[in-house]
Design a protein around this motif. Structure first.
Motif, PDB file in Angstrom:
ATOM      1  N   LEU A   1      47.280  42.185  36.540  1.00  0.00           N
ATOM      2  CA  LEU A   1      47.086  40.933  37.264  1.00  0.00           C
ATOM      3  C   LEU A   1      47.756  40.980  38.627  1.00  0.00           C
ATOM      4  O   LEU A   1      47.216  40.479  39.620  1.00  0.00           O
TER       5      LEU A   1
ATOM      6  N   TYR B   1      46.283  33.117  30.531  1.00  0.00           N
ATOM      7  CA  TYR B   1      46.997  32.179  29.676  1.00  0.00           C
ATOM      8  C   TYR B   1      47.015  32.721  28.252  1.00  0.00           C
ATOM      9  O   TYR B   1      45.954  33.013  27.683  1.00  0.00           O
TER      10      TYR B   1
ATOM     11  N   ARG C   1      43.163  35.989  38.761  1.00  0.00           N
ATOM     12  CA  ARG C   1      44.080  34.969  39.269  1.00  0.00           C
ATOM     13  C   ARG C   1      45.263  34.750  38.332  1.00  0.00           C
ATOM     14  O   ARG C   1      46.406  34.678  38.751  1.00  0.00           O
ATOM     15  N   ARG C   2      44.987  34.590  37.032  1.00  0.00           N
ATOM     16  CA  ARG C   2      46.048  34.370  36.061  1.00  0.00           C
ATOM     17  C   ARG C   2      45.506  34.559  34.663  1.00  0.00           C
ATOM     18  O   ARG C   2      44.290  34.614  34.461  1.00  0.00           O
TER      19      ARG C   2
ATOM     20  N   HIS D   1      49.868  42.486  32.380  1.00  0.00           N
ATOM     21  CA  HIS D   1      50.374  41.588  33.414  1.00  0.00           C
ATOM     22  C   HIS D   1      50.482  42.330  34.742  1.00  0.00           C
ATOM     23  O   HIS D   1      50.197  41.776  35.805  1.00  0.00           O
TER      24      HIS D   1
ATOM     25  N   GLU E   1      51.866  31.257  30.566  1.00  0.00           N
ATOM     26  CA  GLU E   1      51.048  31.608  31.739  1.00  0.00           C
ATOM     27  C   GLU E   1      51.589  32.852  32.431  1.00  0.00           C
ATOM     28  O   GLU E   1      52.773  32.932  32.758  1.00  0.00           O
ATOM     29  N   TYR E   2      50.696  33.826  32.654  1.00  0.00           N
ATOM     30  CA  TYR E   2      51.022  35.038  33.399  1.00  0.00           C
ATOM     31  C   TYR E   2      50.403  34.910  34.785  1.00  0.00           C
ATOM     32  O   TYR E   2      49.180  34.849  34.910  1.00  0.00           O
ATOM     33  N   GLY E   3      51.224  34.873  35.819  1.00  0.00           N
ATOM     34  CA  GLY E   3      50.721  34.699  37.174  1.00  0.00           C
ATOM     35  C   GLY E   3      50.529  36.014  37.896  1.00  0.00           C
ATOM     36  O   GLY E   3      51.107  37.041  37.530  1.00  0.00           O
ATOM     37  N   SER E   4      49.723  35.980  38.954  1.00  0.00           N
ATOM     38  CA  SER E   4      49.462  37.183  39.742  1.00  0.00           C
ATOM     39  C   SER E   4      50.644  37.559  40.614  1.00  0.00           C
ATOM     40  O   SER E   4      50.644  38.615  41.245  1.00  0.00           O
TER      41      SER E   4
END
Length: 209
Positions: free
Chosen positions: A5, A15, A12-13, A2, A98-101
């Protein structure tokens, strides 16, 4: 991963689509990683090679911007904490996680409200938690998203992130096209088809009054 990211603007992300916690020694997981440019898969795999808890993995390309990663990892760290938090509860984690940037992790949980409040209260102090939505479970939200192609979803995600659907509109189709590296007409076509598909699904499953 993560952290990768957060550091690498080309991803971008990610999942977390499916996982298996049944073995106490390791966790098996399937991720869908979405990037912004071709060729970044190699950088992701290089970083994955450096993770000492990962015993094996397999990468399957989806298109030039996204890929699946099947991972078998030692059951410690985040996975073991998550399993411990769910132990003794009837709560369900609803895929995907969801892992976001931006460093955030978005998790949907189904179950009793009191149990959910206890779960949040038991999270480690170093985690900052916010609840974005409460309500009845809606299976059609995921089905609407999965009905789109990966490219349509990417363009639609950028449009939403950049405020295309805000009033007043915060971005243009040209700016969306530049972000996803395609022509203006192609971006407009992706948006039109994605919007049409989502609307057709809403017609199939209308909202209850």
């Amino acid at each position: 991963m993560h952290q990768f990211l957060v550091e690498d603007n080309s991803i971008r992300r990610a999942y977390l689509r499916h996982w298996n916690f049944s073995n106490p020694d390791y966790v098996a997981a399937l991720l869908h990683v979405v990037g912004t440019a071709d060729g970044r898969r190699e950088e992701y795999v290089t970083r994955l090679d450096a993770v000492d808890t990962v015993s094996e993995y397999s990468v399957t390309p989806v298109d030039d911007r996204s890929f699946y990663v099947y991972i078998r990892e030692a059951a410690r760290g985040f996975a073991s904490q998550l399993r411990a938090l769910l132990d003794g509860t009837d709560l369900l984690l609803v895929p995907p996680i969801e892992y976001g940037s931006d460093g955030e992790v978005t998790i949907e949980v189904a179950g009793d409200q009191d149990a959910l409040q206890s779960l949040v209260a038991d999270l480690p102090d170093e985690l900052s938690v916010s609840v974005s939505r409460l309500g009845e479970y809606d299976a059609y939200r995921e089905s609407r998203a999965s009905a789109l192609t990966a490219r349509q979803r990417e363009v639609l995600d950028v449009a939403r992130e950049r405020g295309y659907y805000e009033t007043p509109r915060q971005t243009t189709v040209r700016e969306i096209a530049d972000e996803v590296d395609c022509s203006k007409s192609t971006a407009a076509d992706h948006l039109r088809k994605a919007e049409a598909r989502v609307m057709s699904l809403l017609d199939d499953h209308p909202m209850m009054p």
